[in-house]
Design a protein around this motif. Structure first.
Motif, PDB file in Angstrom:
ATOM      1  N   ASN A 277       8.196  -2.545   7.671  1.00  0.00           N
ATOM      2  CA  ASN A 277       7.169  -1.773   6.956  1.00  0.00           C
ATOM      3  C   ASN A 277       7.749  -0.552   6.249  1.00  0.00           C
ATOM      4  N   THR A 278       8.962  -0.739   5.702  1.00  0.00           N
ATOM      5  CA  THR A 278       9.519   0.287   4.811  1.00  0.00           C
ATOM      6  C   THR A 278       9.709  -0.384   3.443  1.00  0.00           C
TER       7      THR A 278
ATOM      8  N   PRO B 173       0.797  -1.238   0.000  1.00  0.00           N
ATOM      9  CA  PRO B 173       0.000   0.000   0.000  1.00  0.00           C
ATOM     10  C   PRO B 173       0.823   1.280   0.000  1.00  0.00           C
ATOM     11  N   ASP B 174       2.100   1.193   0.429  1.00  0.00           N
ATOM     12  CA  ASP B 174       2.904   2.416   0.474  1.00  0.00           C
ATOM     13  C   ASP B 174       3.621   2.699  -0.842  1.00  0.00           C
ATOM     14  N   ILE B 175       3.297   1.917  -1.875  1.00  0.00           N
ATOM     15  CA  ILE B 175       3.749   2.256  -3.224  1.00  0.00           C
ATOM     16  C   ILE B 175       2.523   2.851  -3.907  1.00  0.00           C
ATOM     17  N   VAL B 176       2.526   4.180  -4.072  1.00  0.00           N
ATOM     18  CA  VAL B 176       1.321   4.855  -4.576  1.00  0.00           C
ATOM     19  C   VAL B 176       1.613   5.515  -5.925  1.00  0.00           C
TER      20      VAL B 176
ATOM     21  N   GLY C 262      -5.003  16.298   3.989  1.00  0.00           N
ATOM     22  CA  GLY C 262      -3.987  17.084   3.289  1.00  0.00           C
ATOM     23  C   GLY C 262      -2.571  16.756   3.706  1.00  0.00           C
ATOM     24  N   PHE C 263      -2.386  15.739   4.558  1.00  0.00           N
ATOM     25  CA  PHE C 263      -1.036  15.411   5.013  1.00  0.00           C
ATOM     26  C   PHE C 263      -0.539  14.137   4.354  1.00  0.00           C
ATOM     27  N   ALA C 264       0.735  14.171   3.950  1.00  0.00           N
ATOM     28  CA  ALA C 264       1.353  12.965   3.403  1.00  0.00           C
ATOM     29  C   ALA C 264       1.261  11.896   4.482  1.00  0.00           C
ATOM     30  N   SER C 265       0.927  10.702   4.071  1.00  0.00           N
ATOM     31  CA  SER C 265       0.835   9.644   5.071  1.00  0.00           C
ATOM     32  C   SER C 265       1.049   8.302   4.380  1.00  0.00           C
ATOM     33  N   LYS C 266       1.471   7.320   5.157  1.00  0.00           N
ATOM     34  CA  LYS C 266       1.666   5.986   4.587  1.00  0.00           C
ATOM     35  C   LYS C 266       0.322   5.267   4.609  1.00  0.00           C
ATOM     36  N   PRO C 267      -0.236   4.923   3.446  1.00  0.00           N
ATOM     37  CA  PRO C 267      -1.541   4.259   3.460  1.00  0.00           C
ATOM     38  C   PRO C 267      -1.560   2.981   4.299  1.00  0.00           C
ATOM     39  N   SER C 268      -0.412   2.312   4.494  1.00  0.00           N
ATOM     40  CA  SER C 268      -0.412   1.041   5.228  1.00  0.00           C
ATOM     41  C   SER C 268      -0.777   1.219   6.693  1.00  0.00           C
ATOM     42  N   ASN C 269      -0.347   2.338   7.311  1.00  0.00           N
ATOM     43  CA  ASN C 269      -0.618   2.502   8.746  1.00  0.00           C
ATOM     44  C   ASN C 269      -0.928   3.943   9.140  1.00  0.00           C
ATOM     45  N   GLU C 270      -1.087   4.808   8.127  1.00  0.00           N
ATOM     46  CA  GLU C 270      -1.403   6.230   8.328  1.00  0.00           C
ATOM     47  C   GLU C 270      -0.312   6.982   9.086  1.00  0.00           C
TER      48      GLU C 270
ATOM     49  N   LEU D   9      22.653   4.983 -12.825  1.00  0.00           N
ATOM     50  CA  LEU D   9      23.370   5.322 -14.049  1.00  0.00           C
ATOM     51  C   LEU D   9      24.208   6.586 -13.881  1.00  0.00           C
ATOM     52  N   SER D  10      23.931   7.369 -12.847  1.00  0.00           N
ATOM     53  CA  SER D  10      24.754   8.551 -12.605  1.00  0.00           C
ATOM     54  C   SER D  10      26.148   8.117 -12.179  1.00  0.00           C
ATOM     55  N   GLU D  11      26.231   6.972 -11.453  1.00  0.00           N
ATOM     56  CA  GLU D  11      27.535   6.544 -10.928  1.00  0.00           C
ATOM     57  C   GLU D  11      27.915   5.147 -11.402  1.00  0.00           C
ATOM     58  N   ASN D  12      27.107   4.611 -12.339  1.00  0.00           N
ATOM     59  CA  ASN D  12      27.374   3.277 -12.897  1.00  0.00           C
ATOM     60  C   ASN D  12      27.569   2.198 -11.839  1.00  0.00           C
ATOM     61  N   ARG D  13      26.647   2.081 -10.914  1.00  0.00           N
ATOM     62  CA  ARG D  13      26.740   1.019  -9.916  1.00  0.00           C
ATOM     63  C   ARG D  13      25.333   0.641  -9.460  1.00  0.00           C
ATOM     64  N   PHE D  14      25.201  -0.591  -8.975  1.00  0.00           N
ATOM     65  CA  PHE D  14      23.914  -0.993  -8.396  1.00  0.00           C
ATOM     66  C   PHE D  14      23.805  -0.396  -7.009  1.00  0.00           C
ATOM     67  N   THR D  15      22.626   0.018  -6.644  1.00  0.00           N
ATOM     68  CA  THR D  15      22.475   0.594  -5.316  1.00  0.00           C
ATOM     69  C   THR D  15      21.119   0.191  -4.729  1.00  0.00           C
ATOM     70  N   ARG D  16      21.040   0.268  -3.409  1.00  0.00           N
ATOM     71  CA  ARG D  16      19.817  -0.112  -2.708  1.00  0.00           C
ATOM     72  C   ARG D  16      19.550   0.945  -1.643  1.00  0.00           C
ATOM     73  N   GLN D  17      18.342   1.493  -1.630  1.00  0.00           N
ATOM     74  CA  GLN D  17      18.033   2.532  -0.646  1.00  0.00           C
ATOM     75  C   GLN D  17      16.678   2.231  -0.019  1.00  0.00           C
ATOM     76  N   ASN D  18      16.483   2.797   1.171  1.00  0.00           N
ATOM     77  CA  ASN D  18      15.276   2.500   1.921  1.00  0.00           C
ATOM     78  C   ASN D  18      14.384   3.748   2.039  1.00  0.00           C
ATOM     79  N   TYR D  19      13.096   3.600   1.748  1.00  0.00           N
ATOM     80  CA  TYR D  19      12.149   4.727   1.827  1.00  0.00           C
ATOM     81  C   TYR D  19      10.870   4.303   2.547  1.00  0.00           C
TER      82      TYR D  19
END
Ligand code: FAD
Ligand code: SF4
Ligand code: SF4
Length: 458
Positions: A320-321, A214-217, A234-242, A329-339
């Motif tokens: 739940n992230t 649900p948090d992929i909108v 009107g506030f940004a919120s995570k649909p999974s748990n508000e 492609l900016s740095e030519n490497r695989f990367t993984r980030q958390n949001y």
């Protein structure tokens, strides 16, 4: 001879054009397909926080100027069937569907409680639910609720005895024995087509995660979260748990001028809400399309991370992230980030039924799928028929309003000036001031604005 102009589409462009015509002394007839006017901005026009005014619940001058305006007639749940004649003297045929709820409706909501038919509310981008008898949002023009007869258990012409809504309506506002449609004929001197656009389905992002959590909108869903009459106030919120998201990634696979405009606007709003980390991932090579090094440099200055990537995947974590992996492609490497929240920026496309509207209005379509223009202005391939707003292609509010003004000028020029009463123009001045896209921005906001507007204007 007539002093009337037909406006098809009751979004911000159509309404603005109608008021321009009315203020010039003409009569405007607005034909809106939906049950309420306002289009994409219906909610923000009533509670305009998204366009800079924080006075919640106060109707903006655009709507104020329309309510009880003797020179503007609004016909909802209606479509244009055909236009005959010539500029200055057209006969327009309009088909209006039954609303089944009369002006006696006091918006008491009794019917909402008892109606058993539940479905996603399109006006909340499907984030909330509505019933078969419904109002799209908390405040609307016109005000009476409406029955979506396709979803209602009472099926015409032999209505079955559900009747739950009728039984609880103390104001006696619901009638099923109304004609299913009414045909209107109107003499008009000119026609303005303002049917807007629609957001494309976010389903094409399914391969990279949309629908998985649900948090992929989609950006249309995020927009609804950011509008004060929306489901979260009107506030940004995570649909999974508000919960409030501390980090948001906006993913853009088609960095068109308009898509960038929307990203810019949403980034503004997220930063205004103190979201700690806002990043943009463009699924393209650095330098492709609008994704340039200048953008990166400016974005870095504004505290926003912009990346170019490929082979992108979003995986929910146990905390739940969302883990986002991509080839940077900016740095030519695989990367993984958390949001906390990932937004798939869906583009816009011509509205459903535009080809049919064009045929009924006797105008050509362009290869883009929007209405074709005849030259640089607002004229179509049929003399006396003009466009406003997104009818000829996606535009922001500012450009939509400018085009509406121009279309109203061209349309009223088709009328005999002796038939026009003098308008004072005051309502429009107020409306234009309110509808100007934003209040004065903060420094950071200005920087981001510069960056993205610079790209938009390329
Ligand atoms: C996610 C998102 C965020 C945005 N954010 C911003 C922003 O921050 N700032 C900004 O300036 N702009 C923004 N925009 C753009 C803005 O929404 C448009 O500029 C504006 O809505 C255009 O108004 P319009 O009247 O042309 O179209 P719409 O708002 O789409 O209105 C068109 C109306 O016509 C009606 N209609 C359609 N077909 C027919 C028909 N055949 N017969 C009768 N009626 C019909 C529709 O029901 C609708 O009511 C955003 C857009 C999106 C999608
Ligand atoms: S019960 Fe009747 S008056 Fe109340 S909201 Fe429904 S239709 Fe309107
Ligand atoms: S008659 Fe239709 S709208 Fe009324 S309560 Fe039943 S299903 Fe809902």
């Amino acid at each position: 001879m007539t002093d009337s102009i037909l406006v098809v589409g009751g979004g911000v462009a159509g309404l603005h054009a109608a008021l321009e015509c009315a203020n010039s002394g003409a009569r405007a007839i607005v034909v809106e397909r939906g049950p309420v006017v306002g289009g994409r901005l219906a909610a923000t026009m009533l509670e305009p926080s998204a366009i800079g005014n924080r006075s919640e619940g106060v109707r903006t001058p655009l709507f104020e100027a329309l309510v009880d305006n003797e020179n503007v007639e609004i016909i909802t749940l209606a479509e244009l069937q055909g236009i005959e004649g010539r500029p200055g003297n057209f006969t327009a045929t309009i088909r209006e569907e039954a609303r089944f709820v009369t002006d006696a409706c006091t918006r008491c909501k009794n019917c909402h409680t008892v109606c058993p038919q539940v479905m996603p509310n399109e006006w909340d981008s499907g984030l909330t639910f509505r019933k078969a008898i419904y109002t799209p949002m908390s405040d609307t023009l016109p005000e009476p609720w409406a029955i979506d007869i396709e979803s209602c258990l009472n099926t015409p012409p032999n209505y079955l005895p559900c009747q739950r809504c009728v039984e609880v309506c103390d104001d006696n506002a619901i009638f099923f024995n109304l004609p299913l449609e009414t045909i209107h004929e109107r003499q008009v001197g000119a026609v303005i087509l303002a049917p807007g656009f629609k957001t494309e389905s976010p389903d094409r992002f399914a391969a990279i995660g949309y629908g998985k959590h649900p948090d992929i909108v989609s950006s249309a869903e995020l927009q609804r979260l950011l509008e004060s009459p929306g489901p979260t106030g009107g506030f940004a919120s995570k649909p999974s748990n508000e919960e409030y998201p501390e980090s948001v990634l906006l993913v853009l696979d088609n960095p068109s001028k308009f898509a960038l405009y929307i990203v810019a606007s949403q980034v503004h709003q997220l930063i205004e809400q103190d979201v700690e980390k806002v990043a943009v991932l463009i699924l393209a090579q650095p330098g492709d399309g609008a994704g340039t090094e200048e953008m990166k440099a400016l974005a870095d200055g504004a505290g926003i991370e912009v990346r170019w990537g490929a082979l992108f995947e979003v995986e929910p974590t146990e905390e739940n992230t969302l883990d986002v992996s991509f080839e940077d492609l900016s740095e030519n490497r695989f990367t993984r980030q958390n949001y906390d929240l990932v937004v798939m920026c869906n583009d816009v496309e011509p509205p459903a039924g535009l080809a049919e509207l064009a045929e009924n209005a006797g105008v050509d379509m362009a290869e883009s799928g929007y209405i074709a223009l005849d030259g640089d202005g607002v004229g179509t391939t049929r003399p006396g028929v003009f466009v406003a707003g997104c009818a000829s292609g996606a535009k922001n509010i500012r450009d939509s309003l400018a085009e509406a003004q121009s279309a109203a000028g061209s349309a009223t020029a088709q009328l005999d000036p002796r038939l026009l009463e003098a308008g004072d123009g005051k309502a429009l001045e107020k409306e234009a001031a309110a509808a100007s896209p934003t209040a004065p921005p903060a420094d950071m906001r200005q920087q981001i604005e510069q960056l993205l507007y610079a790209l938009i204007d390329r």
